[in-house]
Design a protein around this motif. Sequence first.
Motif, PDB file in Angstrom:
ATOM      1  N   ARG A 162       0.836  -1.209   0.000  1.00 21.94           N
ATOM      2  CA  ARG A 162       0.000   0.000   0.000  1.00 21.94           C
ATOM      3  C   ARG A 162       0.866   1.253   0.000  1.00 21.94           C
ATOM      4  O   ARG A 162       0.574   2.222  -0.719  1.00 21.94           O
ATOM      5  CB  ARG A 162      -0.941  -0.017   1.198  1.00 21.94           C
ATOM      6  CG  ARG A 162      -2.140  -0.934   1.023  1.00 21.94           C
ATOM      7  CD  ARG A 162      -3.196  -0.691   2.076  1.00 21.94           C
ATOM      8  NE  ARG A 162      -2.757  -1.167   3.397  1.00 21.94           N
ATOM      9  CZ  ARG A 162      -2.921  -2.403   3.831  1.00 21.94           C
ATOM     10  NH1 ARG A 162      -3.511  -3.306   3.057  1.00 21.94           N
ATOM     11  NH2 ARG A 162      -2.521  -2.754   5.038  1.00 21.94           N
ATOM     12  N   GLY A 195      -1.517  -1.831  -5.997  1.00 24.72           N
ATOM     13  CA  GLY A 195      -2.841  -1.936  -5.389  1.00 24.72           C
ATOM     14  C   GLY A 195      -3.385  -3.349  -5.433  1.00 24.72           C
ATOM     15  O   GLY A 195      -4.007  -3.826  -4.470  1.00 24.72           O
ATOM     16  N   ALA A 198      -1.658  -5.408  -2.862  1.00 19.79           N
ATOM     17  CA  ALA A 198      -2.103  -5.049  -1.512  1.00 19.79           C
ATOM     18  C   ALA A 198      -3.521  -5.514  -1.226  1.00 19.79           C
ATOM     19  O   ALA A 198      -3.987  -5.429  -0.083  1.00 19.79           O
ATOM     20  CB  ALA A 198      -1.995  -3.538  -1.314  1.00 19.79           C
ATOM     21  N   ASP A 200      -6.224  -4.082  -2.528  1.00 20.88           N
ATOM     22  CA  ASP A 200      -7.064  -2.890  -2.423  1.00 20.88           C
ATOM     23  C   ASP A 200      -8.287  -3.035  -3.333  1.00 20.88           C
ATOM     24  O   ASP A 200      -8.136  -3.222  -4.543  1.00 20.88           O
ATOM     25  CB  ASP A 200      -6.253  -1.657  -2.843  1.00 20.88           C
ATOM     26  CG  ASP A 200      -6.972  -0.360  -2.550  1.00 20.88           C
ATOM     27  OD1 ASP A 200      -8.178  -0.277  -2.800  1.00 20.88           O
ATOM     28  OD2 ASP A 200      -6.315   0.570  -2.057  1.00 20.88           O
ATOM     29  N   HIS A 203      -8.414  -0.451  -6.419  1.00 19.70           N
ATOM     30  CA  HIS A 203      -7.217  -0.171  -7.211  1.00 19.70           C
ATOM     31  C   HIS A 203      -7.530  -0.004  -8.695  1.00 19.70           C
ATOM     32  O   HIS A 203      -6.896   0.814  -9.379  1.00 19.70           O
ATOM     33  CB  HIS A 203      -6.147  -1.255  -6.994  1.00 19.70           C
ATOM     34  CG  HIS A 203      -6.428  -2.552  -7.686  1.00 19.70           C
ATOM     35  ND1 HIS A 203      -7.228  -3.530  -7.139  1.00 19.70           N
ATOM     36  CD2 HIS A 203      -6.011  -3.029  -8.898  1.00 19.70           C
ATOM     37  CE1 HIS A 203      -7.280  -4.552  -7.967  1.00 19.70           C
ATOM     38  NE2 HIS A 203      -6.563  -4.279  -9.045  1.00 19.70           N
TER      39      HIS A 203
END
Length: 407
Positions: A162, A195, A198, A200, A203
């Motif tokens: 991140r 992203g 991570a 996310d 992203h």
Amino acid sequence: MAYSDPAAESVGTRVRRARKRVGITQNELARRVGRAQSWVSAIENDSLALDSIALVNTLAKALRMHPNELTARPYRGDSPSQDRGHSAIPEIRRQLERYDLDPEWTGAVRPLPELHAATERARWLRREARYAELAEELPALLSELQAATHLYAEPDRSAAFRLLGLTYLAADSVVYNLGYADLSLTATNRVRWAGEQAGDPYHEAVFTYLRIRGLWASTSWNDALAVLDKACANIEDDYTAGQAEALAVWGGLQLRAAITAARKNDADEAWSRHRLAAEAVARLGSRQRTNYYDLSTNQANVDIHGVAVAVELGDGPKAVQRGEAIRLPKDVQAGRAGHHHLDHARGLLWCGRRDDALAALERAEKIAPMLIRNHPMAQQAVRTLLDLERYSYRERIRRLGTRMHIL
């Protein structure tokens, strides 16, 4: 064969040279861009300014070149102090290219809290548009964060990714605003990759927010709107549920759509998208103080985009009216404020208020010097003021022109 230095040429000369290179007449170029032959002649003779991003992009497409080639970006300096930021680009490029290789960091990797603090500094430098300092600090930080993603175990590994994604975002701001479009595309893809690593959930939407600029460069307005709408649809459930991150990303995407529609010269669509962004900000409420994904989805940025939309539509009076109604908060990001004062200056210039336009340009440069000195529309505005030089501001505009390496 003789080669010329594009940076030493006028915009009109670059247009003429590019037109001859593709082997077309002024009449044919005029047909391609929907203008009269006399308009092309005026552009090539530098008696008419290319004072619109959409117009620059449209001409570049017709001439089979990238807009940066037409505007002679990037604007390199002639000394180490003038070239700060630009001189760090090769090492930033190298770090972006070796993202999936084994780390080359040889020192001890700092603990996650210290890496978080270093990333926060990079984000702050980005917000303040201090691109020279940021560019110089990015290579080492990118290298160390890459090493952290190899060294750490979960959940720290995801946290490191991140931080790496946010640092890639900072790198994108540097390279994009200094005029390295190809490297910006690379940085954008690195934001997406980090992203994804991570985990996310937003992203892809953030990637869309960034990639739209490439579609702008090729005047692919309809494609850009379609991509933005797809990204909004993918997060619509979270947006409807009122999740803060979704509201922020949705609002940012709608602001991008507003600029896209304005450059397409679709005023109704542009202002409709602007209202949708305002609705997202209203729903965020006090949560807009959290700068999710560094997208600046807040009321100040919505107001700033109101001026930008008017400028992109070529509506000088509305840009001036909106610009004069805005009172920016003291904590507004320097980059955002710099863009705002530049847009306001362009509106003032179109309305014949040259002294006020110069004052707005000076304000923009004071707040975000590297952003303004490297922006093609700021360069064009200064050139126009120099051409229309008045005694009342002669020395001021010449000093500004010197700082921007125009004189």
